[in-house]
Each structure stands twice: as structure tokens, then as C-alpha cells.
Motif scaffolding. Structure first.
Motif, PDB file in Angstrom:
ATOM      1  N   ASP A 279      11.784  -1.258  -0.404  1.00 34.19           N
ATOM      2  CA  ASP A 279      12.773  -1.267  -1.485  1.00 34.19           C
ATOM      3  C   ASP A 279      12.191  -0.489  -2.667  1.00 34.19           C
ATOM      4  OD1 ASP A 279      11.028  -2.954  -2.926  1.00 34.19           O
ATOM      5  OD2 ASP A 279      12.040  -4.778  -2.262  1.00 34.19           O
ATOM      6  N   ASP A 280      12.947  -0.400  -3.764  1.00 35.17           N
ATOM      7  CA  ASP A 280      12.531   0.430  -4.904  1.00 35.17           C
ATOM      8  C   ASP A 280      11.176  -0.007  -5.459  1.00 35.17           C
ATOM      9  OD1 ASP A 280      14.783   1.954  -4.659  1.00 35.17           O
ATOM     10  OD2 ASP A 280      15.906   0.907  -6.242  1.00 35.17           O
ATOM     11  N   HIS A 281      10.979  -1.332  -5.596  1.00 37.90           N
ATOM     12  CA  HIS A 281       9.712  -1.836  -6.125  1.00 37.90           C
ATOM     13  C   HIS A 281       8.567  -1.518  -5.163  1.00 37.90           C
ATOM     14  CE1 HIS A 281       6.665  -4.481  -7.811  1.00 37.90           C
ATOM     15  NE2 HIS A 281       6.556  -5.077  -6.618  1.00 37.90           N
ATOM     16  N   GLU A 282       8.781  -1.776  -3.887  1.00 40.77           N
ATOM     17  CA  GLU A 282       7.733  -1.529  -2.889  1.00 40.77           C
ATOM     18  C   GLU A 282       7.427  -0.039  -2.768  1.00 40.77           C
ATOM     19  OE1 GLU A 282       8.754  -5.261   0.131  1.00 40.77           O
ATOM     20  OE2 GLU A 282       9.873  -3.372   0.249  1.00 40.77           O
ATOM     21  N   LYS A 283       8.472   0.772  -2.910  1.00 37.73           N
ATOM     22  CA  LYS A 283       8.273   2.226  -2.865  1.00 37.73           C
ATOM     23  C   LYS A 283       7.382   2.680  -4.023  1.00 37.73           C
ATOM     24  CE  LYS A 283      10.790   6.606  -3.309  1.00 37.73           C
ATOM     25  NZ  LYS A 283      12.119   7.239  -3.509  1.00 37.73           N
ATOM     26  N   LYS A 284       7.642   2.159  -5.205  1.00 35.88           N
ATOM     27  CA  LYS A 284       6.851   2.526  -6.379  1.00 35.88           C
ATOM     28  C   LYS A 284       5.393   2.106  -6.213  1.00 35.88           C
ATOM     29  CE  LYS A 284       6.729   2.006 -11.422  1.00 35.88           C
ATOM     30  NZ  LYS A 284       7.400   1.379 -12.605  1.00 35.88           N
ATOM     31  N   GLN A 285       5.189   0.896  -5.704  1.00 39.98           N
ATOM     32  CA  GLN A 285       3.830   0.395  -5.499  1.00 39.98           C
ATOM     33  C   GLN A 285       3.089   1.230  -4.452  1.00 39.98           C
ATOM     34  OE1 GLN A 285       3.629  -1.658  -8.324  1.00 39.98           O
ATOM     35  NE2 GLN A 285       2.329  -2.956  -7.020  1.00 39.98           N
ATOM     36  N   THR A 286       3.774   1.570  -3.385  1.00 38.26           N
ATOM     37  CA  THR A 286       3.145   2.352  -2.311  1.00 38.26           C
ATOM     38  C   THR A 286       2.864   3.776  -2.762  1.00 38.26           C
ATOM     39  OG1 THR A 286       4.324   1.003  -0.680  1.00 38.26           O
ATOM     40  CG2 THR A 286       3.355   3.066   0.097  1.00 38.26           C
ATOM     41  N   ALA A 287       3.800   4.356  -3.512  1.00 41.13           N
ATOM     42  CA  ALA A 287       3.599   5.709  -4.031  1.00 41.13           C
ATOM     43  C   ALA A 287       2.328   5.794  -4.863  1.00 41.13           C
ATOM     44  CB  ALA A 287       4.806   6.140  -4.865  1.00 41.13           C
ATOM     45  N   ALA A 288       2.024   4.732  -5.575  1.00 35.78           N
ATOM     46  CA  ALA A 288       0.832   4.715  -6.442  1.00 35.78           C
ATOM     47  C   ALA A 288      -0.465   4.778  -5.651  1.00 35.78           C
ATOM     48  CB  ALA A 288       0.853   3.471  -7.320  1.00 35.78           C
ATOM     49  N   VAL A 289      -0.446   4.335  -4.383  1.00 36.56           N
ATOM     50  CA  VAL A 289      -1.685   4.381  -3.595  1.00 36.56           C
ATOM     51  C   VAL A 289      -1.739   5.584  -2.659  1.00 36.56           C
ATOM     52  CG1 VAL A 289      -1.949   1.875  -3.676  1.00 36.56           C
ATOM     53  CG2 VAL A 289      -0.832   2.918  -1.701  1.00 36.56           C
ATOM     54  N   ILE A 300      -6.122   5.650   2.463  1.00 34.68           N
ATOM     55  CA  ILE A 300      -4.988   5.251   3.305  1.00 34.68           C
ATOM     56  C   ILE A 300      -4.970   5.993   4.637  1.00 34.68           C
ATOM     57  CG2 ILE A 300      -3.624   4.800   1.228  1.00 34.68           C
ATOM     58  CD1 ILE A 300      -1.857   7.231   2.090  1.00 34.68           C
ATOM     59  N   VAL A 301      -5.793   7.021   4.780  1.00 33.81           N
ATOM     60  CA  VAL A 301      -5.769   7.847   5.996  1.00 33.81           C
ATOM     61  C   VAL A 301      -6.110   7.002   7.221  1.00 33.81           C
ATOM     62  CG1 VAL A 301      -6.838   9.791   7.201  1.00 33.81           C
ATOM     63  CG2 VAL A 301      -6.328   9.965   4.754  1.00 33.81           C
ATOM     64  N   GLY A 302      -5.250   7.072   8.218  1.00 34.39           N
ATOM     65  CA  GLY A 302      -5.512   6.386   9.476  1.00 34.39           C
ATOM     66  C   GLY A 302      -5.468   4.881   9.423  1.00 34.39           C
ATOM     67  N   LYS A 303      -4.947   4.322   8.346  1.00 32.13           N
ATOM     68  CA  LYS A 303      -4.889   2.865   8.205  1.00 32.13           C
ATOM     69  C   LYS A 303      -3.546   2.330   8.708  1.00 32.13           C
ATOM     70  CE  LYS A 303      -8.933   2.295   6.220  1.00 32.13           C
ATOM     71  NZ  LYS A 303      -9.370   3.676   6.046  1.00 32.13           N
ATOM     72  N   ALA A 307      -2.509  -2.699   6.224  1.00 31.32           N
ATOM     73  CA  ALA A 307      -3.639  -2.397   5.347  1.00 31.32           C
ATOM     74  C   ALA A 307      -3.178  -1.609   4.121  1.00 31.32           C
ATOM     75  CB  ALA A 307      -4.698  -1.605   6.114  1.00 31.32           C
ATOM     76  N   ILE A 308      -2.252  -0.669   4.328  1.00 31.30           N
ATOM     77  CA  ILE A 308      -1.730   0.121   3.207  1.00 31.30           C
ATOM     78  C   ILE A 308      -0.925  -0.766   2.269  1.00 31.30           C
ATOM     79  CG2 ILE A 308      -0.188   2.020   2.590  1.00 31.30           C
ATOM     80  CD1 ILE A 308      -0.988   3.310   5.311  1.00 31.30           C
ATOM     81  N   ALA A 309      -0.143  -1.667   2.849  1.00 27.58           N
ATOM     82  CA  ALA A 309       0.652  -2.592   2.034  1.00 27.58           C
ATOM     83  C   ALA A 309      -0.247  -3.465   1.165  1.00 27.58           C
ATOM     84  CB  ALA A 309       1.531  -3.453   2.935  1.00 27.58           C
ATOM     85  N   GLU A 310      -1.356  -3.915   1.744  1.00 28.42           N
ATOM     86  CA  GLU A 310      -2.300  -4.740   0.984  1.00 28.42           C
ATOM     87  C   GLU A 310      -2.859  -3.963  -0.197  1.00 28.42           C
ATOM     88  OE1 GLU A 310      -6.380  -7.387   1.657  1.00 28.42           O
ATOM     89  OE2 GLU A 310      -5.392  -6.426   3.370  1.00 28.42           O
ATOM     90  N   MET A 311      -3.186  -2.676   0.016  1.00 27.36           N
ATOM     91  CA  MET A 311      -3.679  -1.843  -1.082  1.00 27.36           C
ATOM     92  C   MET A 311      -2.621  -1.716  -2.176  1.00 27.36           C
ATOM     93  SD  MET A 311      -5.421   1.402   0.884  1.00 27.36           S
ATOM     94  CE  MET A 311      -6.113   1.184   2.519  1.00 27.36           C
ATOM     95  N   ALA A 312      -1.354  -1.665  -1.745  1.00 26.77           N
ATOM     96  CA  ALA A 312      -0.262  -1.484  -2.699  1.00 26.77           C
ATOM     97  C   ALA A 312       0.174  -2.795  -3.353  1.00 26.77           C
ATOM     98  CB  ALA A 312       0.933  -0.845  -1.993  1.00 26.77           C
ATOM     99  N   GLY A 313      -0.363  -3.909  -2.865  1.00 28.79           N
ATOM    100  CA  GLY A 313      -0.012  -5.199  -3.438  1.00 28.79           C
ATOM    101  C   GLY A 313       1.360  -5.681  -3.025  1.00 28.79           C
ATOM    102  N   ILE A 314       1.780  -5.329  -1.811  1.00 23.04           N
ATOM    103  CA  ILE A 314       3.069  -5.791  -1.300  1.00 23.04           C
ATOM    104  C   ILE A 314       2.857  -6.449   0.060  1.00 23.04           C
ATOM    105  CG2 ILE A 314       4.329  -3.978  -2.508  1.00 23.04           C
ATOM    106  CD1 ILE A 314       4.585  -2.489   0.142  1.00 23.04           C
TER     107      ILE A 314
END
Length: 490
Positions: A279-289, A300-303, A307-314
Motif C-alpha cells: 500500500d502507499d505507506h508500505e511503498k514509501k517505507q520500502t522505497a526508502a531502503v 537488499i540484494v538477493g534478500k 528480510a526486505i520488509a523487516e529492513m523497511a519496518g513493515i
């Protein structure tokens, strides 16, 4: 006593090159049959050790999945070997009796093999096989993050070569990878050609070395789903391709461009096959990482998506296979539009194939010029119109781009090094193989005489000709004088 690491690594490069020079001279005297036996032994060893090398690669780099690393190792040991094993690479390789021209192969000499961290063991197997098949020695420079598994793979290839009669020093790898060592390897007078796979900076360094080089560019691969596509099959291909080894292959899809008329169906099928839409919030958080320091965040390469979601805090479901965000913008200000080398996709919407064509073109220009593009379409006229002007060296139709571009699911030459042509500032747009690592000399027999144009001497000017002095009779002169006097009334 303190030892300077850079100096030690440079000396190691020189030692490897010296051994490679001697080994290559021995290999160059061998017959096609002898070289083929060596290559077969190497492929067999790679096949036997494929799983252990896959485990080593994942443990050392933290990239990808063991099962998929295993598949890549076996692709090199099986598919690539099968594609090259019968090729002539020694002596006279072809005879054109009609034109009386023979082609003769001569090895380039010593290959510098630059290996990435994303596909270290499979790339080493592949480059070793094609280098030796072409009659060359090869010295590998591993990525520091994959030094151990690359070194082990090169060691196994060398041992297998020796078991089949190959010389010592034929295949070696730098144990202390430093920037000084890479520079020394690429510029040393004994190095004859560079086979570079890695980041943009490394490829540029290879082309700036003063040596012939085969480099590859980044692959910001877009894939278009035309309204005529078989949606379940197309989505299945895309999901399998994008999630393979967590997206570490540079030919994997980075963005889906879908016709508006089938968008809802495509989204439903993507969700059915394991895609998680942000969603918009999750997209913004993921874009930041996704971005870090103006470029791709290596973390984030190869993860995995989790694992990527955890980095993004979602939070994302445990069974999510990839992350997708709808996007409209293209450029560095829109992180989902860049090459992500992870199971993350952008989704763009197009009104028709012409608009989709423009979106794909812009995505390639952002960071994938010359590499690969995909299209899922049942209308061949649209396929032809869509692909004809694309600045991509591989246009994959109705197949996942990861597998199609390397020749696993298409008729393209199987390869782990994909040229991007002049679009991507590369010397070739080919899938690299043994034929790129030997020189072809041509023995040409005389079959005709040179036709010479017959030279016609220039004609000499005649006194009475128009070109010379004009002459008239005495009577004509008198008539002219009378006429003039009459006019003057004299």
C-alpha cells in the motif's frame, strides 16, 4: 613484520600470470581432442561439486537461495558445456571451398576473469569452461565478498583440468582481492583480454584498462503484458523468473508494464501466485531502503521479501514470494523504477502497446540500455512492432527474462555473460562464448585475377582541329574583308 596487503596482492597477480603464461603455451600445443577432454573433466567436477559450491556461495555472500545457486552451477556445468563441447576451437575450424578461404583459430592467451558477488561460483565455472575450450589460461579476480567460494571453484576447475592432462597454472584465482590487485590484473602486459562481470564501475575500469575487454552493463529489465497475453502462464513465468535466486541475475524482470484492459486480471493472478502488493505507506517505507547514497542499497540484494520488509519496518506474509508496488514515475527519484536485484517489482499501466513501448524504452534508458526486455503477447504483429526499435540485445517473448536471456528457455546461446552492445557501451551484444576468446585468422587462396581498367592514350590536338588554330581559305578571307568594308561604307 607487517606486510602491505596491496603489495602482496599485486605480487600474487604477477605470480599467477607468470604460471598462466607457461600453462597457456602448453595448452596451445594440444589437439582439439586433448582440450575437449580437459573441458569435459572440468564440467564433470563442477557437476559433482555443484551443491557444495552453492552452499558456500550463500553462506559467504548472504545472497540468494542454495537451491537456485545449485541450479545455476548445474546450468553452467550441463547446458553451457553441452552447447560448446562439439565446437571446433583448435587449428582450422572451417573451410569455405567455394571461395577457397580457411578459418584458423588462435587463442587470445591469458584471460582476466572478473567475478561478481551475486553469481560467483556459476560465473567462475562458466568462464573457466569457455576460456580453456578456446585454448586460453584464465586468472580470476573475485569480489571480496565472495573470495572464498570463488577461490574454491577455481581450485576445483584447476584440479579437474590437471586430471585430464592440463598443465599447472592453467586456472588460478587471487586469494587476496584488493583494488590494487584488480588493477594490476587488468593492465598487466601478460593479460590479453578481460572478461568482466560486475558493477558498472568495474566494467568501466575494464574498458579503460587499455586491454580488449568484454564487459556487461546493468539490466533494468522491463516486461510488457499485452492484452493478448495468456495471463496465468505469463504471470507464472514472471514470478518464477523474478524470484529465482531472489532476483540476483541481471536479466531478471524489474518492472511489469500491463495493458489497462487486462490489469485487474493480471493483479489478481499475481496475488494468486504469491505477490504481495504494497500500500502507499508500505511503498514509501520500502522505497526508502531500496536506495542508498544515490544508488542501489547493497543490503537488499538477493534478500527475501520478508528480510526486505523487516529492513523497511513493515510486515508481509510469510508466504509472500515478491513485493510489488504500482508506479507511474521513472527516474532516480522513483526507487521502484531502478534495477533492484531483489524480489521487488514495479507495476506500470499502459493504455495500449505504443504507450507501453514508451514506458519500457524509458526504463531501459534509466539503467538497462542494451541488456534485455520481455514481452508476453500472442499477436506476432504487435511483437514485431514492439521489439523492432528497442535498445536491448535480447528481446524475450513469452518466457521469463531471467531464463530466456541466458539461453535456458530460448534458442539463444547459453551464457552467464550477456553483452549489451553499443547501447550499453559494450563491445558486443552477444551472449559470450568460446568464440569470443580466440582470434580467427583467414587463409585465402587466389581465385581470380585483378581486373585492371584499360588506359586509352589522350589524343593529340591537330592543327586544323577545333581545339587548334582555326584555318579558312584565301577566297573566304577576301569575302569577309569585302563584307566588313561594305558595312563601314568605305
Amino acid at each position: 613484520m607487517m606486510i602491505d596487503t596491496d603489495l602482496a596482492s599485486v605480487q600474487e597477480v604477477r605470480d599467477c600470470l607468470a604460471l598462466a603464461k607457461t600453462a597457456q603455451k602448453v595448452l596451445q600445443q594440444m589437439t582439439q581432442s586433448q582440450i575437449d577432454q580437459i573441458v569435459q573433466s572440468m564440467a564433470n567436477a563442477a557437476r559433482e561439486e555443484a551443491k557444495r559450491l552453492a552452499v558456500m556461495a550463500v553462506e559467504e555472500t548472504g545472497f540468494g537461495k542454495v537451491a537456485d545457486k545449485l541450479t545455476k552451477n548445474l546450468f553452467a556445468a550441463n547446458d553451457i558445456y553441452q552447447a560448446i563441447k562439439a565446437r571446433k576451437t583448435v587449428g582450422i575450424i572451417s573451410r569455405d571451398e567455394a571461395n577457397r578461404v580457411w578459418e584458423v583459430a588462435q587463442p587470445v592467451g591469458i584471460v582476466a576473469g572478473i567475478v561478481p558477488s551475486t553469481n560467483p561460483t556459476s560465473t567462475t565455472i562458466f568462464k573457466a569452461l569457455i576460456a580453456v575450450k578456446a585454448g586460453n589460461a584464465i586468472v580470476f579476480s573475485p569480489h571480496p565478498a565472495a573470495a572464498k567460494c570463488t577461490l574454491e571453484t577455481a581450485r576445483l576447475m584447476q584440479e579437474a583440468a590437471e586430471r585430464a592432462g592440463g598443465p599447472a597454472g592453467l586456472i588460478s584465482c587471487i586469494a587476496q582481492p584488493t583494488m590494487a590487485a584488480v588493477q594490476e590484473l587488468m593492465t598487466h602486459k601478460m593479460t590479453d583480454v578481460i572478461l568482466a562481470t560486475g558493477g558498472t564501475a568495474m566494467v568501466k575500469a575494464a574498458y579503460s584498462s587499455g586491454k580488449p575487454a568484454f564487459g556487461v552493463g546493468p539490466g533494468n529489465v522491463p516486461v510488457y503484458l499485452h492484452e493478448s497475453a495468456d495471463v496465468p502462464t505469463a504471470v507464472g513465468h514472471i514470478v518464477a523468473s523474478k524470484t529465482f535466486d531472489n532476483g540476483t541475475i541481471c536479466s531478471s524482470e524489474q518492472a511489469i508494464v500491463v495493458d489497462q484492459s487486462i490489469k485487474r486480471k493480471v493483479i489478481a493472478e499475481l496475488k494468486q501466485q504469491g505477490a504481495y502488493f504494497l500500500d502507499d505507506h508500505e511503498k514509501k517505507q520500502t522505497a526508502a531502503v531500496i536506495m542508498a547514497g544515490g544508488g542501489l542499497n547493497a543490503q537488499i540484494v538477493g534478500k527475501s521479501p520478508q528480510a526486505i520488509a523487516e529492513m523497511a519496518g513493515i510486515l508481509v506474509p510469510d508466504d509472500a514470494r515478491l513485493l510489488i508496488a504500482e508506479e507511474t514515475g521513472i527516474g532516480k527519484a522513483y526507487p521502484f523504477s531502478i534495477e533492484k536485484l531483489s524480489p521487488i517489482l514495479a507495476l506500470y499501466t499502459a493504455g495500449d502497446w505504443q504507450e507501453a513501448s514508451d514506458i519500457c524504452h524509458r526504463l531501459l534508458e534509466l539503467g538497462g540500455l542494451g541488456h534485455t526486455i520481455g514481452i508476453h503477447c500472442q499477436d506476432l504483429q504487435v511483437v514485431e512492432a514492439f521489439c523492432i526499435d528497442k535498445p536491448a540485445s535480447r528481446i524475450i517473448v513469452n518466457s521469463g527474462t531471467t531464463f530466456g536471456a541466458i539461453g535456458a528457455t530460448t534458442g539463444i546461446q547459453p551464457s552467464m555473460t550477456l553483452g549489451c552492445g553499443s547501447f550499453g557501451n559494450n563491445i558486443t551484444s552477444d551472449n559470450i562464448g568460446p568464440e569470443h576468446l580466440f582470434n580467427v585468422k583467414r587463409v585465402a587462396f587466389g581465385i581470380r585475377e585483378m581486373k585492371q581498367k584499360e588506359v586509352v592514350p589522350e589524343a593529340k590536338a591537330q592543327p586544323n582541329s577545333a581545339a587548334g588554330q582555326m584555318t579558312v581559305s584565301r577566297e573566304e578571307v577576301m569575302e569577309i574583308i569585302k563584307s566588313v568594308l561594305a558595312e563601314m561604307k568605305l
